[in-house]
Design a protein around this motif. Structure first.
Motif, PDB file in Angstrom:
ATOM      1  N   HIS A   1       3.631  11.519   4.233  1.00  0.00           N
ATOM      2  CA  HIS A   1       3.096  12.548   3.334  1.00  0.00           C
ATOM      3  C   HIS A   1       3.526  12.186   1.910  1.00  0.00           C
ATOM      4  CE1 HIS A   1       1.872  15.607   6.407  1.00  0.00           C
ATOM      5  NE2 HIS A   1       2.724  14.894   7.139  1.00  0.00           N
ATOM      6  N   PHE A   2       2.552  11.827   1.079  1.00  0.00           N
ATOM      7  CA  PHE A   2       2.838  11.454  -0.308  1.00  0.00           C
ATOM      8  C   PHE A   2       2.527  12.642  -1.212  1.00  0.00           C
ATOM      9  CE2 PHE A   2       1.650   7.600   1.964  1.00  0.00           C
ATOM     10  CZ  PHE A   2       2.647   6.709   1.617  1.00  0.00           C
TER      11      PHE A   2
ATOM     12  N   CYS B   1       0.838  -1.212   0.000  1.00  0.00           N
ATOM     13  CA  CYS B   1       0.000   0.000   0.000  1.00  0.00           C
ATOM     14  C   CYS B   1       0.869   1.256   0.000  1.00  0.00           C
ATOM     15  CB  CYS B   1      -0.940   0.003   1.204  1.00  0.00           C
ATOM     16  SG  CYS B   1      -2.277  -1.207   1.067  1.00  0.00           S
ATOM     17  N   HIS B   2       1.997   1.188   0.700  1.00  0.00           N
ATOM     18  CA  HIS B   2       2.910   2.326   0.734  1.00  0.00           C
ATOM     19  C   HIS B   2       3.425   2.644  -0.669  1.00  0.00           C
ATOM     20  CE1 HIS B   2       6.615   4.617   1.555  1.00  0.00           C
ATOM     21  NE2 HIS B   2       6.005   4.995   2.690  1.00  0.00           N
ATOM     22  N   ILE B   3       3.810   1.599  -1.400  1.00  0.00           N
ATOM     23  CA  ILE B   3       4.286   1.797  -2.778  1.00  0.00           C
ATOM     24  C   ILE B   3       3.155   2.350  -3.645  1.00  0.00           C
ATOM     25  CG2 ILE B   3       5.184   0.614  -4.837  1.00  0.00           C
ATOM     26  CD1 ILE B   3       6.409  -1.474  -2.843  1.00  0.00           C
ATOM     27  N   ALA B   4       1.953   1.768  -3.476  1.00  0.00           N
ATOM     28  CA  ALA B   4       0.809   2.197  -4.285  1.00  0.00           C
ATOM     29  C   ALA B   4       0.480   3.666  -4.037  1.00  0.00           C
ATOM     30  CB  ALA B   4      -0.404   1.320  -3.975  1.00  0.00           C
ATOM     31  N   MET B   5       0.573   4.102  -2.778  1.00  0.00           N
ATOM     32  CA  MET B   5       0.240   5.491  -2.439  1.00  0.00           C
ATOM     33  C   MET B   5       1.164   6.471  -3.162  1.00  0.00           C
ATOM     34  SD  MET B   5      -2.367   5.651  -0.368  1.00  0.00           S
ATOM     35  CE  MET B   5      -3.321   4.451   0.568  1.00  0.00           C
TER      36      MET B   5
ATOM     37  N   GLU C   1       3.531  13.905  -5.306  1.00  0.00           N
ATOM     38  CA  GLU C   1       4.209  13.746  -6.605  1.00  0.00           C
ATOM     39  C   GLU C   1       5.096  12.502  -6.654  1.00  0.00           C
ATOM     40  OE1 GLU C   1       6.260  17.372  -7.295  1.00  0.00           O
ATOM     41  OE2 GLU C   1       4.429  18.579  -7.420  1.00  0.00           O
ATOM     42  N   GLY C   2       4.585  11.400  -6.081  1.00  0.00           N
ATOM     43  CA  GLY C   2       5.292  10.129  -6.150  1.00  0.00           C
ATOM     44  C   GLY C   2       6.392   9.940  -5.138  1.00  0.00           C
ATOM     45  N   VAL C   3       6.494  10.846  -4.175  1.00  0.00           N
ATOM     46  CA  VAL C   3       7.545  10.759  -3.156  1.00  0.00           C
ATOM     47  C   VAL C   3       6.896  10.767  -1.774  1.00  0.00           C
ATOM     48  CG1 VAL C   3       9.586  11.880  -2.179  1.00  0.00           C
ATOM     49  CG2 VAL C   3       9.179  11.956  -4.652  1.00  0.00           C
ATOM     50  N   CYS C   4       7.429   9.954  -0.866  1.00  0.00           N
ATOM     51  CA  CYS C   4       6.933   9.933   0.518  1.00  0.00           C
ATOM     52  C   CYS C   4       7.916  10.653   1.426  1.00  0.00           C
ATOM     53  CB  CYS C   4       6.745   8.502   1.013  1.00  0.00           C
ATOM     54  SG  CYS C   4       6.125   8.439   2.724  1.00  0.00           S
ATOM     55  N   SER C   5       7.374  11.346   2.409  1.00  0.00           N
ATOM     56  CA  SER C   5       8.222  12.105   3.346  1.00  0.00           C
ATOM     57  C   SER C   5       9.159  11.201   4.127  1.00  0.00           C
ATOM     58  CB  SER C   5       7.335  12.885   4.322  1.00  0.00           C
ATOM     59  OG  SER C   5       6.493  11.997   5.046  1.00  0.00           O
ATOM     60  N   CYS C   6       8.816   9.917   4.243  1.00  0.00           N
ATOM     61  CA  CYS C   6       9.668   9.013   5.027  1.00  0.00           C
ATOM     62  C   CYS C   6      10.908   8.585   4.255  1.00  0.00           C
ATOM     63  CB  CYS C   6       8.873   7.778   5.460  1.00  0.00           C
ATOM     64  SG  CYS C   6       8.504   6.633   4.109  1.00  0.00           S
ATOM     65  N   GLY C   7      10.979   8.953   2.988  1.00  0.00           N
ATOM     66  CA  GLY C   7      12.123   8.523   2.182  1.00  0.00           C
ATOM     67  C   GLY C   7      12.123   7.025   1.975  1.00  0.00           C
ATOM     68  N   ASP C   8      10.936   6.408   2.150  1.00  0.00           N
ATOM     69  CA  ASP C   8      10.717   4.959   2.021  1.00  0.00           C
ATOM     70  C   ASP C   8      11.442   4.157   3.097  1.00  0.00           C
ATOM     71  OD1 ASP C   8      10.472   4.858  -1.605  1.00  0.00           O
ATOM     72  OD2 ASP C   8       8.997   5.350  -0.060  1.00  0.00           O
ATOM     73  N   TYR C   9      11.795   4.856   4.210  1.00  0.00           N
ATOM     74  CA  TYR C   9      12.295   4.114   5.375  1.00  0.00           C
ATOM     75  C   TYR C   9      11.106   3.850   6.301  1.00  0.00           C
ATOM     76  CZ  TYR C   9      17.029   5.448   3.985  1.00  0.00           C
ATOM     77  OH  TYR C   9      18.204   5.616   3.310  1.00  0.00           O
ATOM     78  N   TRP C  10      10.022   3.378   5.717  1.00  0.00           N
ATOM     79  CA  TRP C  10       8.780   3.262   6.475  1.00  0.00           C
ATOM     80  C   TRP C  10       8.814   2.106   7.456  1.00  0.00           C
ATOM     81  CZ3 TRP C  10       5.869  -1.161   5.913  1.00  0.00           C
ATOM     82  CH2 TRP C  10       6.239  -2.012   4.868  1.00  0.00           C
TER      83      TRP C  10
END
Length: 748
Positions: A736-737, A711-715, A739-748
């Motif tokens: 916070h998603f 779901c994280h990737i999908a978001m 423009e295809g980027v998450c605020s966590c830097g994908d260290y979710w």
């Protein structure tokens, strides 16, 4: 009386006026055949004494129109009224009259003027008048100046004035002593207070209940409880004020048991217990958590009918709420005939502190509907409750109510606002509140540090910490929790090690379980499991469930079966009914190809009656909460939502999204796995958000568990394809998603 002379008429007018029977006093005043200045002064004095300065002033001016010249006693009465009511303008008018009539050289009038100016917060005028008096042999003059300094918060000038008075051989009276003792208490000048005590003993005033109470209060506030006890024991007088001061002193020193012992002693000696006694004792009971004794005291309050005192009922509500007996607190609240802002605040705060956040919000609405203007304490509590519920709209309304009240943002309200906005995913608003505050203490800075950390802005969190230290504010235990959390979720290993070491080396703060959990999480996320295990073995505190969960989660990511088994075994002991360690360990076994061991873990869960908490996501729109679970079919707009899901999945696949089938159910085919992933609660929630939230507005989703990896990737893809800002708060943090980027830097 057959014959009534001027003296008897004046005596009767004064008697009625001083008793507060003004209708009769005025009637007799009108019948007086010959009104002298004494007759007028008697009526004026009565009005002023009973808190009716306006009428006192009226008769003061009528007296002059009648041709009578005010006496020093008339002026003294009116000046006392000005002092009590804080009417500086009226006092200045009387001062002008005194100068015109040469009363400004009369000791009685000058003393009244000094007292009036001091009580009206014009201490410099009082000082000037005092300095202009050439002959200062009147002790009342000195007492007025000492009291004035004391009431205006200038303790050291008050003490200097007292020393000068003694140097000039001026004797004090029992009414001037409490002021200087209160001054000593205000600045904890117990050494000076002890010298005053010696003067009191030599003068013989130690037997006065008035002075004794002031001495006990002074010693108690200075933290010298032994001396306070000696004062009480040295006299035969059982003054309730002295005992109240002693009980309050014990409370301030954290000696709640001693305070309760003194109360029992008071009750045993049949002393007159008043509302202040009960209030102090109830505060002690709130700390000791002795419910049986609390209910006994409540019974005594009912027997003595002190429940009618609002002060006592408010203390009862607060005491029961802090003892987690919120039902009892509600009953006391319901029985109150007159409720003030403290009554409402005590119960609202009680609900919030007991985790009943929705009830706190409802009661706050009732409070405002009753026309009660909320104070800072209830605003802070209700903002905290809004943060716990992530009730952003409600929190914004409370913020608006506070702004409309016209009050400047205090530190406590500002801290609560920062925390509320940050915990609702509005970190920009939290930052704006921070910048609007004139004073920022360690709690304020820490709230922003933690806010940035939980909203995936590790860089800003660290920068805020550096600004805090540069401003001269020292970090505390909580500051480092936020700082290490930021480092762990951004995999900043070097920075995390540096801050962790600085806790003890630079600031002398002993790391707690929360700090170790963040460090182990940081090392585990970075694949440094051996170092994480080494730190675990070196810990100065016993590992708690949070630490073992962090280690187990890292073992799942990096497929470390041996260390994962150790972490899981410890969690089985510490939290035997928690499903998380069972699920994580089963996933580790499955990823390692040990299907039989994974099945055994699922079987163990079933045999122990442990159920996995179902994933649940919700979206709040226009004050209404829409809740979803995986493959949900119960929503009224479910056909639209599933159509939207199909559209979303088609478009994001074109953009490069590939479902992570390793995160799907293990006992279905690949098509079933893909469909199962598509209908996760987060995806249903975001589909509804795309339908219901207008373009340009953020879609805010909340989940009770950690967000699924797929779901994280999908978001990320959804935010890019649909050009939407998606805010997802899971059980751990905000994502916070954009423009295809998450605020966590994908260290979710």
């Amino acid at each position: 009386m057959l014959e009534r002379d001027e003296y008897t008429w004046n005596t009767m007018v004064a008697a009625y006026a001083n008793s507060g029977r003004f209708d009769e006093a005025k009637e007799l005043f009108e019948e007086t055949p010959c009104k002298s200045s004494v007759t007028w002064s008697s009526l004026i004095s009565g009005y002023c004494r009973h808190g009716r300065p306006g009428e006192g002033f009226k008769f003061f001016w009528l007296m002059q129109l009648d041709g009578q010249k005010p006496t020093q006693f008339s002026l003294g009465s009116v000046l006392r009224a000005c002092a009590v009511s804080g009417s500086l303008q009226g006092g200045e008018q009387i001062h002008g009259y005194a100068m015109k009539t040469n009363f400004d050289h009369n000791d009685f009038v000058v003393t009244g003027l000094i007292d009036m100016y001091a009580k009206c917060r014009s201490i410099s005028e009082a000082e000037y008048l005092f300095a202009m008096v050439l002959e200062r042999s009147n002790h009342a003059l000195w007492s007025a100046m000492i009291t004035g300094y004391s009431q205006n918060g200038d303790a050291y000038k008050a003490m200097e004035c007292f020393k000068e008075m003694r140097k000039q051989g001026i004797e004090f009276d029992e009414y001037s002593l409490p002021s200087i003792l209160a001054t000593c208490a205000a600045v904890s000048a117990d050494a000076f207070g002890a010298q005053v005590h010696c003067c009191i003993t030599r003068s013989g005033y130690a037997v006065s209940a008035f002075v004794q109470s002031a001495l006990v209060d002074m010693y108690a506030k200075c933290g010298d409880l032994n001396s306070a006890k000696l004062v009480i024991e040295a006299t035969d007088i059982d003054g309730v004020v002295s005992w109240n001061s002693m009980i309050m002193g014990c409370m301030r020193q954290g000696c709640e048991e001693e305070a309760l012992y003194l109360f029992k002693k008071m009750h045993g000696r049949d002393m007159k217990i008043d509302d202040f006694t009960y209030t102090s004792v109830l505060k002690s009971l709130a700390s000791t958590m002795d419910l049986k004794l609390a209910k006994s005291v409540h019974c005594l309050i009912l027997k003595t009918r002190f429940e009618a005192y609002r002060l006592v009922s408010n203390a009862l509500i607060d005491m029961y709420a802090k003892q987690r007996e919120i039902t009892c607190a509600c009953e006391v609240f319901k029985c109150m005939l007159e409720k003030d802002v403290i009554s409402w605040t005590s119960l609202v705060t009680g609900y919030a502190h007991n985790g009943l956040f929705e009830e706190a919000l409802r009661l706050f609405c009732d409070m405002t509907a009753e026309g009660i203007c909320p104070d800072e304490m209830v605003i802070s509590s209700i903002l905290s409750a809004s943060a716990e519920l992530t009730a952003l709209e409600f929190g914004q309304q409370v913020h608006g109510i506070f702004v409309k009240s016209g009050h400047a943002i205090s530190t406590s309200v500002g801290n609560s606002l920062i925390s509320m906005y940050a915990r609702c995913g509005c970190i920009e608003d939290a930052d704006r509140v921070f910048n609007s505050m004139h004073v920022a203490g360690v709690i304020t800075w820490t709230a922003l540090i933690m806010g940035y950390a939980r909203n995936g802005k590790a860089k800003e969190s660290l920068e805020t910490y550096n600004r805090m230290v540069a401003s001269g504010v020292k970090p505390d235990y909580i500051s480092f929790i936020g700082l290490l959390f930021a480092c762990s979720h951004a995999c900043l290993v070097q920075e995390g090690r540096m801050y962790f070491e600085s806790m003890t080396k630079t600031y002398g703060i002993k790391p707690g379980p929360e700090h170790y959990a963040s460090m182990i999480d940081l090392l585990g996320r970075s694949g440094k499991l051996a170092e994480a295990e080494e730190l675990l073995n070196q810990m100065s505190v016993e590992p708690d469930p949070t630490i073992w969960k962090a280690l187990l989660a890292a073992c799942r990511v990096h497929k470390n079966l041996e260390l994962g088994e150790r972490a899981a075994r410890n969690l089985f002991k510490l939290e035997p009914m928690n499903s998380v360690p069972y699920v994580l360990l089963a996933n580790i076994y499955f990823a390692s190809g040990k299907l039989e061991e994974a099945a055994k873990i699922w079987g163990l869960m079933k045999s122990r009656g442990i159920n996995k908490e179902p994933g649940c996501s919700w979206v709040g729109i226009n004050g209404q909460v829409h809740t979803f679970v995986s493959e949900d079919r119960g929503h009224p707009r479910m056909s639209d939502i599933y159509s939207k899901i199909d559209e979303v999945m088609r478009l994001i696949k074109k953009a490069g999204y590939v479902p992570d089938l390793s995160l799907a159910l293990h006992d279905v085919d690949e098509e079933g796995k893909e469909l199962g992933l598509a209908y996760h609660s987060e995806k249903l929630a975001v589909a509804f958000g795309l339908l219901a939230v207008p373009q340009g507005g953020p879609i805010r989703i909340y989940k009770n568990l950690r967000v699924c990896g797929d779901c994280h990737i999908a978001m990320r893809y959804i935010s890019q394809v649909f050009s939407r800002h998606i805010v997802l708060r899971d059980s751990n943090r905000f994502h916070h998603f954009r423009e295809g980027v998450c605020s966590c830097g994908d260290y979710w």
